[in-house]
Write a protein that holds these residues in place. Sequence first.
Motif, mmCIF file in Angstrom:
data_model
loop_
_atom_site.group_PDB
_atom_site.id
_atom_site.type_symbol
_atom_site.label_atom_id
_atom_site.label_comp_id
_atom_site.label_asym_id
_atom_site.label_seq_id
_atom_site.Cartn_x
_atom_site.Cartn_y
_atom_site.Cartn_z
ATOM 1 N N ARG A 4 -32.358 -9.363 24.644
ATOM 2 C CA ARG A 4 -33.521 -10.101 24.134
ATOM 3 C C ARG A 4 -33.227 -11.012 22.953
ATOM 4 N NH1 ARG A 4 -38.338 -6.757 24.498
ATOM 5 N NH2 ARG A 4 -39.333 -8.389 23.294
ATOM 6 N N GLY A 5 -31.996 -11.024 22.449
ATOM 7 C CA GLY A 5 -31.674 -11.910 21.337
ATOM 8 C C GLY A 5 -30.305 -11.613 20.764
ATOM 9 N N VAL A 6 -29.840 -12.564 19.918
ATOM 10 C CA VAL A 6 -28.551 -12.429 19.247
ATOM 11 C C VAL A 6 -28.785 -12.603 17.752
ATOM 12 C CG1 VAL A 6 -26.178 -13.266 19.063
ATOM 13 C CG2 VAL A 6 -27.414 -13.503 21.237
ATOM 14 N N CYS A 7 -28.395 -11.598 16.973
ATOM 15 C CA CYS A 7 -28.480 -11.655 15.514
ATOM 16 C C CYS A 7 -27.098 -11.993 14.968
ATOM 17 C CB CYS A 7 -28.935 -10.312 14.948
ATOM 18 S SG CYS A 7 -30.586 -9.824 15.474
ATOM 19 N N ILE A 8 -27.017 -13.017 14.134
ATOM 20 C CA ILE A 8 -25.731 -13.486 13.635
ATOM 21 C C ILE A 8 -25.543 -13.061 12.180
ATOM 22 C CG2 ILE A 8 -24.330 -15.555 13.163
ATOM 23 C CD1 ILE A 8 -24.730 -14.852 16.141
ATOM 24 N N SER A 9 -24.384 -12.450 11.918
ATOM 25 C CA SER A 9 -24.088 -11.958 10.573
ATOM 26 C C SER A 9 -23.619 -13.063 9.631
ATOM 27 C CB SER A 9 -23.037 -10.845 10.622
ATOM 28 O OG SER A 9 -21.812 -11.346 11.129
ATOM 29 N N HIS A 10 -22.872 -14.024 10.158
ATOM 30 C CA HIS A 10 -22.417 -15.168 9.371
ATOM 31 C C HIS A 10 -21.786 -16.201 10.308
ATOM 32 C CE1 HIS A 10 -18.801 -12.624 9.516
ATOM 33 N NE2 HIS A 10 -18.103 -13.709 9.267
ATOM 34 N N GLU A 11 -21.418 -17.344 9.752
ATOM 35 C CA GLU A 11 -21.101 -18.517 10.555
ATOM 36 C C GLU A 11 -19.678 -18.624 11.086
ATOM 37 O OE1 GLU A 11 -20.152 -19.574 6.287
ATOM 38 O OE2 GLU A 11 -21.761 -18.500 7.286
ATOM 39 N N HIS A 12 -18.802 -17.718 10.791
ATOM 40 C CA HIS A 12 -17.412 -17.855 11.249
ATOM 41 C C HIS A 12 -17.324 -17.780 12.776
ATOM 42 C CE1 HIS A 12 -15.962 -16.417 7.047
ATOM 43 N NE2 HIS A 12 -16.394 -17.664 7.035
ATOM 44 N N SER A 13 -16.373 -18.530 13.335
ATOM 45 C CA SER A 13 -16.292 -18.671 14.795
ATOM 46 C C SER A 13 -16.033 -17.356 15.528
ATOM 47 C CB SER A 13 -15.226 -19.706 15.182
ATOM 48 O OG SER A 13 -13.943 -19.275 14.766
ATOM 49 N N ASP A 14 -15.387 -16.390 14.884
ATOM 50 C CA ASP A 14 -15.166 -15.112 15.555
ATOM 51 C C ASP A 14 -16.456 -14.288 15.658
ATOM 52 O OD1 ASP A 14 -14.880 -14.794 12.725
ATOM 53 O OD2 ASP A 14 -13.834 -12.895 13.007
ATOM 54 N N HIS A 15 -17.571 -14.882 15.222
ATOM 55 C CA HIS A 15 -18.898 -14.272 15.352
ATOM 56 C C HIS A 15 -19.863 -15.164 16.125
ATOM 57 C CE1 HIS A 15 -18.112 -11.011 12.417
ATOM 58 N NE2 HIS A 15 -17.188 -11.870 12.044
ATOM 59 N N THR A 16 -19.432 -16.403 16.449
ATOM 60 C CA THR A 16 -20.369 -17.387 17.007
ATOM 61 C C THR A 16 -19.909 -18.099 18.275
ATOM 62 O OG1 THR A 16 -19.473 -19.158 15.624
ATOM 63 C CG2 THR A 16 -21.289 -17.868 14.690
ATOM 64 N N THR A 17 -18.730 -17.829 18.769
ATOM 65 C CA THR A 17 -18.152 -18.580 19.896
ATOM 66 C C THR A 17 -19.086 -18.719 21.097
ATOM 67 O OG1 THR A 17 -15.915 -18.000 19.249
ATOM 68 C CG2 THR A 17 -16.243 -18.595 21.565
ATOM 69 N N GLY A 18 -19.776 -17.674 21.483
ATOM 70 C CA GLY A 18 -20.598 -17.710 22.685
ATOM 71 C C GLY A 18 -22.036 -18.158 22.498
ATOM 72 N N LEU A 19 -22.425 -18.535 21.295
ATOM 73 C CA LEU A 19 -23.848 -18.810 21.019
ATOM 74 C C LEU A 19 -24.460 -19.904 21.883
ATOM 75 C CD1 LEU A 19 -24.158 -18.591 17.149
ATOM 76 C CD2 LEU A 19 -24.951 -16.973 18.881
ATOM 77 N N ARG A 20 -23.816 -21.061 21.959
ATOM 78 C CA ARG A 20 -24.422 -22.179 22.688
ATOM 79 C C ARG A 20 -24.691 -21.799 24.145
ATOM 80 N NH1 ARG A 20 -26.021 -26.886 21.973
ATOM 81 N NH2 ARG A 20 -25.011 -27.245 19.981
ATOM 82 N N VAL A 21 -23.717 -21.228 24.818
ATOM 83 C CA VAL A 21 -23.902 -20.875 26.226
ATOM 84 C C VAL A 21 -24.923 -19.745 26.365
ATOM 85 C CG1 VAL A 21 -22.751 -19.978 28.294
ATOM 86 C CG2 VAL A 21 -21.630 -21.721 26.891
#
Length: 161
Positions: A52-69
């Motif tokens: 139901r959602g994705v909570c992001i801890s911070h902006e580094h790519s090892d935490h955000t790679t899959g967000l757009r898709v």
Amino acid sequence: MSFRACILASGSSGNCTFVASDTTAILVDAGLSARAIGQRLASIGERMDGVRGVCISHEHSDHTTGLRVLHQKQGLPLYANRGTAEALERDPELRGLPWTVFTTGAPFTIGDLIVEPFSVPHDAYEPVGFIIQCGASRVGVVTDMGMATTLVRERLRGCRM
């Protein structure tokens, strides 16, 4: 009521944690490709369409790679605090994503999960850890923490996972 958590990936090559109650599932961070996250969910008997959602801890790519898709193909809502959302807006790969902005220190809900973000020490704009609660059960998700501060120890007290 069941409450479960599974670390799908942890480390410099990607971070992603699955947390679910009987009715609501979320991801904390999405540092793998959407395909890899889907495969790892399948390996634990879960499906992406249940998230139901994705909570992001911070902006580094090892935490955000899959967000757009995850947002574009799966329609997943994205949650971040103002500092993290603004930092991600500077990234050409992630610019323009719609954020549900939470306030660090203020709980919010996703389905029947109560998500409590709290500050952690890390070299990012506004990094957080999360306490996720369902009923009387609590799980703490904290990554990339240089040291356990008094706040971090206090927030994690009472977590069962």
